[in-house]
Design a protein around this motif. Structure first.
Motif, short mmCIF file in Angstrom:
data_model
loop_
_atom_site.label_atom_id
_atom_site.label_comp_id
_atom_site.label_asym_id
_atom_site.label_seq_id
_atom_site.Cartn_x
_atom_site.Cartn_y
_atom_site.Cartn_z
N ASP A 547 39.70 -77.22 0.18
CA ASP A 547 40.21 -75.85 0.11
C ASP A 547 39.05 -74.87 0.04
O ASP A 547 37.98 -75.16 -0.53
CB ASP A 547 41.09 -75.68 -1.13
CG ASP A 547 42.38 -76.49 -1.03
OD1 ASP A 547 42.82 -76.75 0.11
OD2 ASP A 547 42.92 -76.87 -2.08
N VAL A 548 39.25 -73.70 0.60
CA VAL A 548 38.23 -72.66 0.55
C VAL A 548 38.09 -72.16 -0.88
O VAL A 548 39.08 -71.84 -1.54
CB VAL A 548 38.61 -71.50 1.50
CG1 VAL A 548 37.58 -70.38 1.39
CG2 VAL A 548 38.70 -72.00 2.93
N GLU A 549 36.86 -72.12 -1.36
CA GLU A 549 36.63 -71.72 -2.74
C GLU A 549 36.79 -70.22 -2.89
O GLU A 549 36.39 -69.44 -2.02
CB GLU A 549 35.24 -72.16 -3.18
CG GLU A 549 34.98 -71.98 -4.66
CD GLU A 549 33.68 -72.63 -5.10
OE1 GLU A 549 33.31 -72.45 -6.28
OE2 GLU A 549 33.04 -73.31 -4.27
N ARG A 550 37.34 -69.81 -4.01
CA ARG A 550 37.53 -68.39 -4.33
C ARG A 550 36.77 -68.10 -5.63
O ARG A 550 36.79 -68.90 -6.56
CB ARG A 550 39.02 -68.07 -4.51
CG ARG A 550 39.84 -68.30 -3.26
CD ARG A 550 41.33 -68.44 -3.59
NE ARG A 550 41.92 -67.22 -4.10
CZ ARG A 550 42.48 -66.27 -3.36
NH1 ARG A 550 42.51 -66.41 -2.03
NH2 ARG A 550 43.01 -65.19 -3.90
N MET A 551 36.08 -66.96 -5.67
CA MET A 551 35.31 -66.64 -6.87
C MET A 551 35.25 -65.14 -7.07
O MET A 551 35.34 -64.36 -6.11
CB MET A 551 33.89 -67.19 -6.76
CG MET A 551 33.12 -66.63 -5.60
SD MET A 551 31.87 -67.76 -5.06
CE MET A 551 32.90 -69.15 -4.59
N ALA A 552 35.16 -64.75 -8.32
CA ALA A 552 35.08 -63.34 -8.66
C ALA A 552 33.68 -62.82 -8.35
O ALA A 552 32.68 -63.50 -8.57
CB ALA A 552 35.41 -63.13 -10.12
N SER A 553 33.60 -61.63 -7.82
CA SER A 553 32.31 -61.01 -7.55
C SER A 553 31.82 -60.28 -8.78
O SER A 553 32.50 -60.19 -9.81
CB SER A 553 32.45 -60.04 -6.38
OG SER A 553 33.36 -58.99 -6.73
N GLY A 554 30.60 -59.74 -8.69
CA GLY A 554 30.04 -59.01 -9.80
C GLY A 554 29.54 -59.89 -10.93
O GLY A 554 29.32 -59.41 -12.04
N ALA A 555 29.35 -61.17 -10.67
CA ALA A 555 28.89 -62.09 -11.72
C ALA A 555 28.15 -63.24 -11.04
O ALA A 555 28.08 -63.33 -9.81
CB ALA A 555 30.06 -62.61 -12.54
N ALA A 556 27.58 -64.12 -11.86
CA ALA A 556 26.89 -65.28 -11.31
C ALA A 556 27.91 -66.33 -10.87
O ALA A 556 28.92 -66.55 -11.54
CB ALA A 556 25.95 -65.88 -12.36
N ALA A 557 27.64 -66.93 -9.75
CA ALA A 557 28.51 -67.99 -9.23
C ALA A 557 27.64 -69.17 -8.85
O ALA A 557 26.53 -69.01 -8.34
CB ALA A 557 29.30 -67.49 -8.02
N ALA A 558 28.10 -70.35 -9.13
CA ALA A 558 27.31 -71.56 -8.90
C ALA A 558 28.01 -72.46 -7.88
O ALA A 558 29.25 -72.54 -7.85
CB ALA A 558 27.09 -72.32 -10.20
N TRP A 559 27.22 -73.10 -7.05
CA TRP A 559 27.71 -74.09 -6.09
C TRP A 559 26.90 -75.36 -6.26
O TRP A 559 25.72 -75.32 -6.62
CB TRP A 559 27.55 -73.60 -4.65
CG TRP A 559 28.50 -72.55 -4.23
CD1 TRP A 559 29.73 -72.71 -3.65
CD2 TRP A 559 28.30 -71.13 -4.35
NE1 TRP A 559 30.30 -71.49 -3.40
CE2 TRP A 559 29.45 -70.50 -3.83
CE3 TRP A 559 27.28 -70.34 -4.85
CZ2 TRP A 559 29.60 -69.13 -3.78
CZ3 TRP A 559 27.42 -68.97 -4.81
CH2 TRP A 559 28.57 -68.38 -4.28
#
Length: 861
Positions: A547-559
């Motif tokens: 599934d395509v990952e969804r994440m909130a912007s304006g913050a750090a995101a990790a992959w």
């Protein structure tokens, strides 16, 4: 009261000693196995010295060899001869340790720990050329065992009867992380440390025991071995001289001084004389110092020492306790703080012990003067001094009469051993510090002080524990031994093993923080759908149907990126890049990094090993859901434009289930897969918006509900050259707010190749119709400008969809505003129903009226 002679060691002491030696051997073996070959200071050069000695039967000479042996020519040959014997019949054919092009010993990249290239052949069952090195490493471990044993015997010599202190002193040395590290690699420091410890033990015996010829001979033997091991042991000659002077002074005999000096010096010359002559002939001076400097000409000091002193002392302190690899793998800060606190406390304890001993001696002299009417004579017996001190109220208050340590120090020969240990530490440090005037910070290495490591162990335990009450003193010393073991074990498991874990072949769970499901996914077969970078350098392990990952912007995101190596090592070191690219092609965030922050360089990739990279971006804020892409790839270190090509394996991939499309696609010289960026906060529909509830049936995307319409007069973005300025042109800015009411149908999803394309045919039309039915203005386009395909919509999404109607040429009047959906490929409109569930004609939902009055535009619900 005279000190009682040392008790014969009992079974408990022997058992404690055996546990100590076994614990050392176990930890040192762990350090040895955790350190890849070539990942210790100058190990490749020391190995090359052994190979040269085996081939030519003599030490190398200056000017006849190149790197990595060039800088080791300055060293005496004894350690290398012993290493050659330890290797036995093993052959070193084909043993070449190639440098890692991305490594810099000057610490330019603090996280690049691996100095050499590595292959599968050095992992068990290792090739014979690497077994050759492993045998020499075991010799270093054995020499470390001699150092530990010599430290224990040194403590028993200087402080007889203190069995627990002796074991604790041995533990402080045995479990020192840097000592353990150097005891597991090929380096002549192992022999120099063992010889220095034995020389110190022999010197202590000379200083505190009655003169015996055999002690003087053993001292000469230890000194000779030390000079044949490494020049850093030269300070032990001065320590031996002090010990002989102490013995002669105690015996009040010049004959003792001459005899001891002759026996010790003669034995030293007999053992090391040939090497001293060799130095004179080939090194320029008897100690070979000229050759020492010429072999390390690139490290000669070229700047003033004073500005370097703070860093010099810091590096020396840290590397004494533990800096692994080529001095660039540090211990955690709290460990340095703990060792520093212990060192400071021990120093304060020794100062307090010296002051108390001085007070007792002063009281004893005062009492003798009062009793005899004369000053105390230097030849007064231990019994008179101790008995007088015991009658003094001050001395009785300061220390218990049966305090074994102070009783020992009160004896006539008691202070000699402690003073000798202090002198050894001072002389060895002075000898090492002298190097700082000639060389740069390369000499700020704590291992250069290891010749006096035994003295350090005894003094630190004495300083930390002498003040404890006698009933618990042994317990405190054993606690110190256990604590030292814990620190050494932590340095192995939490510092050294993680630093070189990837090179040693540990799986990803050992050095990456991943959950069990992620590890399972990383080990899944690629099914022909994992892209190869370069001609088989490394493979990206992906699930193209995820599934395509969804994440909130304006913050750090990790992959987490999961890679699988092939074992083919590129000539140039590779750097991994990862970019977050938005729908319009703008790079929102980027990170470039060496594999595992440099701990697993491409020059050390082993075949068919997986590693997990965790990358983290600061995702800039977005005001509406939008599609972006995560693009990853590799390029040659230092040349970011020279990207490693990627081979697309998607053509051979089995089809995904109809409802699952990850959309991973080649993207230039990288590989990309879609992600959805969401606003940091949920989208709120303005109170000015007209509330709607029209529903448009599913096409290639989900069914869509129009929840609100916000219309504002405005200006179009561009104008024909003949028209007035854009700001003067009448326009209507329209924002439609959509929410999905059902997910994508499996059949519709199966007709599309990726989320980036799925739903791309969906088109929203906005029509402005004149009273006569004529189409006055239109603004068609994909919802959200195509930045958020409908196939990615999920329940709860609010999708702002902006359109602009050009009203510049419209005459005044009232116009009907309507919206709808159609398939761009077929022109077929979606069915539309109003909030009252009444079907709209022609799939066209009327949302309001636009009133044009001259230059004024007004929207009516």
């Amino acid at each position: 009261m005279t000190p009682s002679p040392a008790r014969r060691a009992g079974p408990l002491w022997w058992a404690s000693l055996l546990v100590l030696l076994c614990a050392y051997a176990a930890l040192a073996t762990g350090y040895r196995l955790a350190t890849p070959i070539g990942e210790a200071p100058d190990e490749a050069g020391h190995i090359a010295y052994v190979s040269f000695l085996r081939t030519h039967g003599r030490p190398p000479r200056h000017g006849e060899v190149g790197e990595p042996l060039k800088q080791q020519v300055k060293h005496p040959p004894l350690y290398y001869a012993l290493a050659a014997l330890a290797a036995g019949g093993l052959h070193d054919d084909g043993l070449l340790i190639f440098p890692n092009p991305q490594f810099s010993p000057s610490n330019a990249r603090a996280n690049v720990y691996t100095a050499s290239r590595h292959t599968q052949a050095e992992r068990p069952p290792m090739a014979e050329r690497y077994a050759f090195v492993a045998a020499m490493r075991r010799l270093s471990t054995l020499l470390g065992l001699i150092t530990v044993l010599a430290t224990v015997l040194l403590a028993r010599t200087v402080l007889p009867g203190q069995d627990a202190l002796a074991i604790a002193a041995g533990a402080v040395v045995a479990f020192l992380p840097q000592f353990l590290f150097m005891s597991g690699v090929v380096n002549n420091d192992a022999l120099a440390t063992a010889a220095g410890s034995c020389a110190l033990l022999a010197a202590a015996r000379v200083a505190v025991r009655p003169p015996r010829d055999r002690d003087h001979v053993w001292l000469g033997i230890a000194l000779g071995i030390g000079l044949l091991a490494k020049l850093t042991t030269i300070s032990m000659v001065a320590v031996a001289a002090i010990a002989i002077v102490m013995a002669a002074r105690r015996a009040r005999s010049w004959r003792v001084l001459v005899r001891a000096g002759t026996l010790c010096g003669g034995t030293l010359v007999a053992i090391a004389g040939a090497w001293l002559v060799w130095n004179t002939l080939h090194g320029g001076d008897v100690l070979g110092w000229t050759g020492f400097e010429s072999a390390a000409v690139e490290s000669l000091r070229r700047t003033p020492l004073l500005p370097d002193l703070p860093r010099f002392f810091r590096l020396q302190f840290e590397s004494f306790f533990g800096r692994f690899g080529w001095m660039i793998v540090p211990l955690p800060g709290w460990m340095y703080a703990a060792y520093g606190a212990l060192l400071a406390a021990a120093t304060a304890g020794l100062a307090a012990l010296a002051a108390r001993h001085g007070l007792r001696q002063a009281v004893a002299r005062r009492d003798r003067a009062a009793d005899d009417g004369v000053a105390a004579d230097d030849a007064a017996t231990d019994r008179v001094a101790t008995d007088n001190a015991a009658t003094d109220d001050v001395a009785a208050d300061d220390v218990a009469a049966d305090d074994a340590v102070l009783t020992r120090l009160a004896a006539d020969r008691g202070p000699s051993g402690i003073l000798l240990l202090v002198a050894a530490c001072a002389l060895v440090y002075a000898s090492a510090f002298r190097l700082a005037f000639a060389f740069d910070l390369v000499v700020a290495q704590g291992r250069y002080l290891f010749a006096a490591l035994g003295a350090f162990g005894v003094l630190i335990v004495l300083g930390l524990t002498w003040w404890l009450p006698r009933p618990i003193r042994a317990t405190g010393q054993m606690a110190l031994a256990v604590g030292s073991f814990a620190l050494g074990l932590h340095a192995l498991t939490a510092v050294l093993q993680p630093a070189f874990g990837p090179v040693m072949g540990r799986d990803e769970a050992g050095y990456a923080s991943v959950d069990p499901t992620a590890v399972t996914a990383a080990r899944a077969e690629c099914h022909g759908n994992c892209p190869d970078f370069g001609p088989g350098f490394v493979r990206l392990v992906i699930d193209p149907c995820a599934d395509v990952e969804r994440m909130a912007s304006g913050a750090a995101a990790a992959w987490q990126l999961r890679w699988r190596t092939t074992g083919q090592q590129p000539q140039d070191g590779l750097v991994q890049f990862a970019q977050l690219v938005d729908f319009d092609g703008r790079v929102l965030a980027q990170i470039d990094r060496l594999p595992l922050d440099g701990r697993y360089p491409s020059s050390a990739w082993l075949p068919d090993k997986r590693f997990v990279e965790t990358i983290s971006f600061d995702v800039p804020p977005v005001d509406a859901p939008r599609l972006a892409s995560l693009v990853v790839g590799w390029y040659a270190d230092g040349r970011p434009t020279e990207r490693v090509p990627v081979a697309d394996a998607a053509a051979n991939a089995p089809p995904c289930a109809a409802e699952r499309h990850g959309g991973v696609v080649p993207s230039g010289d990288g590989y990309a897969w879609p992600v959805v960026l969401l606003p940091a906060r949920p989208i709120a529909i303005s109170s000015e918006a007209a509330v709607r509830g029209d529903t448009f049936a599913a096409g290639s995307g989900p069914s869509a509900r129009l929840t609100g319409v916000l219309a504002r007069p405005g200006a179009v973005d561009a104008a024909p050259p003949s028209s007035s300025a854009p700001g003067d042109r009448r326009a209507l800015a329209l924002t439609l707010f959509w929410t999905p009411t059902s997910l994508t149908s499996p059949q519709a999803a199966a007709d599309e190749s990726s989320p980036a394309l799925a739903g791309a045919r969906d088109t929203v039309f906005v029509h402005l119709t004149a009273p006569d039915g004529r189409l006055a203005a239109t603004a068609d386009g994909p919802p959200a400008g195509g930045r958020f395909p409908t196939s990615l919509w999920r329940s709860g999404d609010v999708v702002p969809d902006e359109h602009s109607l050009d009203l510049a040429d419209l005459p005044s009047g009232r116009y009907r505003l309507s919206v709808g959906w159609y398939d761009a490929a077929t022109g077929v409109r979606r069915a539309a129903r109003g909030a009252d569930d009444v079907l709209w004609a022609d799939g066209e939902a009327v949302v309001g009226t636009v009133v044009v009055e001259g230059e004024r535009v007004r929207f009516e619900r």
